[in-house]
Write an enzyme that holds these catalytic residues in place. Sequence first.
Site, PDB file in Angstrom:
ATOM      1  N   ASP A 323      -5.702  -2.517   6.732  1.00 57.96           N
ATOM      2  CA  ASP A 323      -6.824  -2.718   5.818  1.00 57.96           C
ATOM      3  C   ASP A 323      -7.899  -3.465   6.568  1.00 57.96           C
ATOM      4  O   ASP A 323      -7.613  -4.135   7.556  1.00 57.96           O
ATOM      5  CB  ASP A 323      -6.391  -3.625   4.654  1.00 57.96           C
ATOM      6  N   ASP A 644      -2.054  -4.556   0.085  1.00 57.94           N
ATOM      7  CA  ASP A 644      -1.955  -5.786  -0.702  1.00 57.94           C
ATOM      8  C   ASP A 644      -1.864  -5.556  -2.208  1.00 57.94           C
ATOM      9  O   ASP A 644      -1.301  -6.348  -2.932  1.00 57.94           O
ATOM     10  CB  ASP A 644      -3.107  -6.736  -0.373  1.00 57.94           C
ATOM     11  N   ASP A 648      -0.619  -0.096  -3.564  1.00 60.44           N
ATOM     12  CA  ASP A 648      -0.251   0.108  -2.165  1.00 60.44           C
ATOM     13  C   ASP A 648       1.263   0.213  -1.993  1.00 60.44           C
ATOM     14  O   ASP A 648       1.748   0.613  -0.943  1.00 60.44           O
ATOM     15  CB  ASP A 648      -0.748  -1.064  -1.304  1.00 60.44           C
TER      16      ASP A 648
END
Length: 914
Positions: A323, A644, A648
């Site tokens: 990310d 997170d 996900d």
Amino acid sequence: MYYDQEINSVFEELGVSEEGLSSEEAEKRLEKYGENELKEEEKVSVLRLFISQFKSVLIIILITASIISALLGELIDAIVIIFTVFLAGTLSFAQEYRAEKAIELLRSLTSPEATVIRDGVEKKIPSKKLVPGDLIILQTGDRIPADARVVKEFNLKTDESSLTGESVPVKKSTEALPSETPEADRTNMVYTGTSVAYGRGCAVVTATGMNTAFGELAGLLGTIERSRTPLQDSLDKFGRLIGIATLIIVAFVAILGVLYGFPLFDMFLWGVALAVAAIPEALPAVVTVGLGLGVRRMIKRHALVRKLPSVETLGATDVICSDKTGTLTQNKMTVEIICVNEQLLKVTGVGYSPEGEFFKENQEFPAEDPHLQALFLGAVLCNDAGLFKKDGIWEIKGDPTEAALVVAAAKGGLHKTELDQEYPRLGEIPFSSERKRMATLNRVEANSVSFPVNGLVAFSKGAPEVILESCTKIFHDGEIKALSPEVKQLISGKIREMADQALRVMAFSFRPLAEDISPEKVSSGERTAEEIEEDMIFSGLMGMRDPPREEVKVAIQKCADAGIKTVMITGDHKITASAIAKELGILKENDLTLTGSELDSLGDAEFEEKVERISVYARVYPAHKLRVIDAFKKKGYVVAMTGDGVNDAPALKAADMGIAMGITGTDVSKEASSMILTDDNFASIVAAVEEGRNIFKNIRNFITYGISTHTGEVLIVLIAILGWQILPLLAVQILWINLITDGLPPMALSVEPPDLNIMRQKPRNVKEGVVTRREIIAGLGIGGLIALQGLIVLTWALDRGFPIEKLQTLIFTLVVFSEMFNAFNWRSDRYSVFSLGLFTNKPLVYAVMTTIILQLIVIYVPFFQNAFGTVPLSLSDWEVILPLASTTFIAMELVKYFSGRGHKENKYEKTKSD
Ligand code: ATP
């Protein structure tokens, strides 16, 4: 029963107010109700673990045989054998115990936390300290820590699949239900073990620990199985193979011995001792210790591995998908540019301090400008973050993106704490990564802030293209006007301009709502989000800077050197993402950037063909991550993926290595992961990969060490019996060799530091397994050499006509010394010990010194001479043994030198750093 009572009476019955429990009361209740834990998994008792070391059939046979031999009069022999076996068992017990401790440590470090209100303040406490009556705050992605009655909720939905198997999230409410409502339909209750799928809320704990609905179930489910690592499994298989081979050889040798006239019982005892020594039973435990040690080292480097097998996977990682926000960047946002009324304004000031000015082309711009005020009002009301001063320093609470907006508005004189009171929030549609926007409903009447509309107002903020899409009007030149396609284009240009500077852009809009729209219905989802977020009035843009983390650039270069591809996956705008990726060195010249919708338009085959060239995915949904993982996996890559949010979780599970964020990650993502970053930092992933590679290298090396020592022993015995009808080693000597070679050196080898160039080697091929042909050849080669040394000593001793005790002592000592030299070899399979530094692995130096002293005691102290059948050696004996034993080391150094694996990489390092 709490579900059929009004909230007031629930509060009363549980003795709690809106302020939560007091700390003292919570303490008292903790004593009364006990900790909020499900029944502990049965711990393996120390005694059982110890006894289990002696459960092997061979050891039992050996002990029985030695007892029989004691009865037959060979008392000393029997005592020594039992003592040696006991010592070896204790050593392997110590290893297993440490392995158990490593697993326990993992468990304790990953124990969950809950947010509670106690003494009127919100704080995080370990979930096990929760008591009935505690007020808990629930946010999307939280694991619900106890059974509780919902008292406040905004669109709260929970995932109860762990309890009911039903995967559709259940909508929660605060209303009292009829008493006859069955358990499954009590929608004002939330249950332990389930999680918040959407929205947020507050609930009062009604039951903890084994009194919860899940507690009853946990009792039924029983204990969780301890998972074994693939490495342990493959070693078990390998060990079994070696075991069978050894048994065949040993049986063969023992039978030959009997044929040659050795007493039957002696040969039996001897054969069993040899089998015990040669079968590498301790290996899986030693490997677990190796992995456990790695886990400890990784913790220091901010990576918390949740499952031991992950350590192996980490070392083999080919691709890291990360990310952006917070992992590659600092997640310390500051608004730098604002766009209102078609003009770009610069914002000054640093950090979270609400001091700064606005400039338009170097001219100060008045904060009182109505467009700026309208933008700020939306930014603070449609916002869940907080800004406060603590010990003279400005700090934020909540999402840094939102906090940056609060800070910017405060620079313009709009303070969130005051405005929240003045314009209370009546309803909300929470933010989600899929929708990329959020909305709130507020009543705007007091008008301390200049704002173009009154009454019930919807404020929305989110990704600029999403917000722009929903707008049909614009607040421009003091009026609300239609938003023409030309103006839309102009705004899009401004967005691009801001994104090009690596700024994260957020857009804002609002809309007066008809009074008949009930905010409660919006919050409860009865009025759809689309109904509210349409026909909006565009109010402006804010662009914020999120600086890259300093250490990440170096970490990405390290990955590139290590043959690992770094991929950025972000929900952010394509241009912003590309600009940051370029800055970090992720996006290189011929690399591609793909957006979520572009990915959707690609077929699987087309995508797989490109996947290796795509370095940045922008504006993606969590679900896209699954496709990326799939494509890489199909091509045989080992993929690590960060995440997170709640959504996900599937990707974290699907990746070979799911990595969750320790600080910003939700409980659900943490539970789905194999590793948690305690500092949310990409650089920690790279550090963990380095540790993973090192551990694997160490494990591989000490296994090869084991192969070579065992081969040496078995070969000497085999050849001496076949060729000379001599027993070159006594049963106790064989056991002793086994004890000291399997004992300390492998432990010391497992703490060997990483090779200099471990991050300049290509990732390991996972299909290869631990023990490849190379290791087997190396192990057999060195083993053969040790056997050869033994035979040289044997013929030399026979030539001199030494008595058999002396001959055995010579070979016994030679093997021990040779194996000590050999231990140094396996500090690295490619680098010379001299380039590693002779004393850089101190534990090994101590292990070898201890072994040598013990060996000298066994030869020179009369009591032990008796026990081990040894005689003292003279200086001239040592003159033969030591040079011979050292060839084990010299030969391996030569192999390392001529194979060139070490210096090829050293050269590579030179050209790289030049
Ligand atoms: P990454 O996936 O790297 O963490 P991200 O934080 O940008 O990136 P998301 O959190 O999925 O990913 O956000 C996607 C987009 O939604 C952002 O680019 C932003 O435009 C918008 N957004 C983010 N946070 C909020 C928020 N609190 N309210 C409204 N919109 C938001």
